[in-house]
Motif scaffolding. Structure first.
Motif, PDB file in Angstrom:
ATOM      1  N   GLY A  16       0.795  -1.228   0.000  1.00 35.38           N
ATOM      2  CA  GLY A  16       0.000   0.000   0.000  1.00 35.38           C
ATOM      3  C   GLY A  16       0.823   1.271   0.000  1.00 35.38           C
ATOM      4  O   GLY A  16       0.272   2.369  -0.001  1.00 35.38           O
ATOM      5  N   THR A  17       2.150   1.140  -0.030  1.00 38.10           N
ATOM      6  CA  THR A  17       3.029   2.312  -0.102  1.00 38.10           C
ATOM      7  C   THR A  17       3.088   2.796  -1.545  1.00 38.10           C
ATOM      8  O   THR A  17       3.311   2.008  -2.465  1.00 38.10           O
ATOM      9  N   THR A  18       2.898   4.088  -1.746  1.00 38.14           N
ATOM     10  CA  THR A  18       2.922   4.657  -3.094  1.00 38.14           C
ATOM     11  C   THR A  18       4.360   4.902  -3.534  1.00 38.14           C
ATOM     12  O   THR A  18       5.165   5.448  -2.778  1.00 38.14           O
ATOM     13  N   LEU A  19       4.658   4.500  -4.762  1.00 39.18           N
ATOM     14  CA  LEU A  19       5.978   4.703  -5.354  1.00 39.18           C
ATOM     15  C   LEU A  19       5.876   5.796  -6.404  1.00 39.18           C
ATOM     16  O   LEU A  19       5.014   5.738  -7.282  1.00 39.18           O
ATOM     17  N   THR A  20       6.764   6.769  -6.338  1.00 35.97           N
ATOM     18  CA  THR A  20       6.721   7.892  -7.274  1.00 35.97           C
ATOM     19  C   THR A  20       7.990   8.053  -8.092  1.00 35.97           C
ATOM     20  O   THR A  20       7.962   8.686  -9.140  1.00 35.97           O
ATOM     21  N   ALA A  21       9.099   7.506  -7.622  1.00 32.10           N
ATOM     22  CA  ALA A  21      10.388   7.720  -8.283  1.00 32.10           C
ATOM     23  C   ALA A  21      10.507   6.896  -9.559  1.00 32.10           C
ATOM     24  O   ALA A  21      10.090   5.731  -9.606  1.00 32.10           O
ATOM     25  N   ASP A  22      11.080   7.486 -10.601  1.00 30.16           N
ATOM     26  CA  ASP A  22      11.353   6.754 -11.831  1.00 30.16           C
ATOM     27  C   ASP A  22      12.332   5.623 -11.548  1.00 30.16           C
ATOM     28  O   ASP A  22      13.228   5.754 -10.706  1.00 30.16           O
ATOM     29  N   GLY A  23      12.154   4.524 -12.247  1.00 31.42           N
ATOM     30  CA  GLY A  23      13.072   3.405 -12.100  1.00 31.42           C
ATOM     31  C   GLY A  23      12.386   2.085 -12.359  1.00 31.42           C
ATOM     32  O   GLY A  23      11.172   2.009 -12.550  1.00 31.42           O
ATOM     33  N   THR A  24      13.195   1.034 -12.350  1.00 26.85           N
ATOM     34  CA  THR A  24      12.695  -0.332 -12.493  1.00 26.85           C
ATOM     35  C   THR A  24      12.711  -0.974 -11.120  1.00 26.85           C
ATOM     36  O   THR A  24      13.692  -0.857 -10.384  1.00 26.85           O
TER      37      THR A  24
ATOM     38  N   ILE B 149       8.563   2.623 -13.485  1.00 20.66           N
ATOM     39  CA  ILE B 149       7.896   3.928 -13.493  1.00 20.66           C
ATOM     40  C   ILE B 149       8.773   4.859 -14.304  1.00 20.66           C
ATOM     41  O   ILE B 149       9.984   4.965 -14.051  1.00 20.66           O
ATOM     42  N   ASP B 150       8.179   5.517 -15.283  1.00 19.69           N
ATOM     43  CA  ASP B 150       8.902   6.508 -16.099  1.00 19.69           C
ATOM     44  C   ASP B 150       7.967   7.691 -16.303  1.00 19.69           C
ATOM     45  O   ASP B 150       7.121   7.687 -17.183  1.00 19.69           O
ATOM     46  N   ARG B 151       8.123   8.690 -15.451  1.00 20.30           N
ATOM     47  CA  ARG B 151       7.267   9.860 -15.493  1.00 20.30           C
ATOM     48  C   ARG B 151       7.903  11.032 -16.249  1.00 20.30           C
ATOM     49  O   ARG B 151       7.346  12.107 -16.334  1.00 20.30           O
ATOM     50  N   THR B 152       9.090  10.808 -16.796  1.00 17.90           N
ATOM     51  CA  THR B 152       9.804  11.871 -17.496  1.00 17.90           C
ATOM     52  C   THR B 152       9.279  11.968 -18.921  1.00 17.90           C
ATOM     53  O   THR B 152       9.340  10.987 -19.680  1.00 17.90           O
TER      54      THR B 152
END
Length: 107
Positions: free
Chosen positions: A70-78, A101-104
């Protein structure tokens, strides 16, 4: 199960009734909100649940470090999310998924 013992002199004794369960079914691990091999352009909140009546131990890690479901992950990465469960009969299940995650935005 009840045990009855008799010796050579015909003396007999009987144990109390002992109940037990044969468990050959491993625990079930349910990972939701992320899918193995997927890429996300937004933060994600992986959820891990364990289904087992006689659960003895569980472990959830993200990239080898303890992770709280349930912890939200925001950082780009694998990321590699791994969950392990073991029941009191020693049946063990492991499940691992990889996602990114790739938000760039593209340049």
């Amino acid at each position: 199960v009840r045990v009855r013992v008799r010796d050579g002199a015909a003396n007999q004794t009987e144990s109390a009734l002992i109940a037990f369960t044969v468990d050959r079914t491993p625990p079930v691990i349910q990972i939701s909100q992320v899918v193995d091999g997927s890429a996300y352009a937004v933060p994600v909140t992986p959820l891990v649940a364990f289904v087992e009546a006689n659960l003895a131990s569980t472990s959830v890690t993200l990239d080898g470090q303890p992770f709280v479901s349930g912890t939200t992950l925001t950082a780009d990465g694998t990321y590699v999310l791994q969950a392990t469960a073991e029941d009191r009969a020693g049946n063990r299940t492991e499940q691992a998924i990889t996602f990114s995650i790739d938000r760039t935005p593209p340049v």
